[in-house]
Design a protein around this motif. Sequence first.
Motif, PDB file in Angstrom:
ATOM      1  N   GLU A 118       0.788  -1.160  -0.052  1.00 37.16           N
ATOM      2  CA  GLU A 118      -0.105   0.137   0.075  1.00 37.16           C
ATOM      3  C   GLU A 118       1.056   1.268   0.093  1.00 37.16           C
ATOM      4  N   ILE A 171      -5.486   4.345  -6.118  1.00 34.24           N
ATOM      5  CA  ILE A 171      -5.457   2.918  -5.923  1.00 34.24           C
ATOM      6  C   ILE A 171      -6.105   2.700  -4.805  1.00 34.24           C
ATOM      7  N   ALA A 202      -7.322  -1.301  -2.561  1.00 34.53           N
ATOM      8  CA  ALA A 202      -7.149  -2.908  -2.709  1.00 34.53           C
ATOM      9  C   ALA A 202      -8.225  -3.171  -1.572  1.00 34.53           C
ATOM     10  N   ALA A 225      -7.611  -4.921  -6.818  1.00 33.62           N
ATOM     11  CA  ALA A 225      -7.541  -3.525  -6.911  1.00 33.62           C
ATOM     12  C   ALA A 225      -8.589  -2.770  -7.629  1.00 33.62           C
TER      13      ALA A 225
END
Length: 122
Positions: free
Chosen positions: A13, A62, A64, A83
């Motif tokens: 991350e 992004i 996820a 994702a």
Amino acid sequence: MQELGSVIITLEEYLFRSSTRASAAELQKLIADDFIEVGAAGNRFGKSEVLSRLPSEDAPEITADNYEVRRLSDECVQLLYQATLKKRGDTDPSYSRRCSIWVMNSGSWQMCYHQGTPCQPF
């Protein structure tokens, strides 16, 4: 294993952040010298391409989830997840299933492999 999984997810991350992606120094630390990525279009590239492309790229947003951590050996971990990517200016996000392999190199975890495969929205 749960603690190791948290470390690997945190590192993954960290690579999502625009500030990390813009820093060649941070990428140099987190990406292994023998890194290979297979992109969504099937193109294969290595660390030098990542270091030349990511710092100048307009980083996508992004998110996820659905992480699965698999220990392959004492010094090798596979991370699987899904994702959602939203590029600046795009109205619709893209979705992918992702796989990263992290290895312990000189006392630090580094990503040595990454692949993202486009998929239907989840």
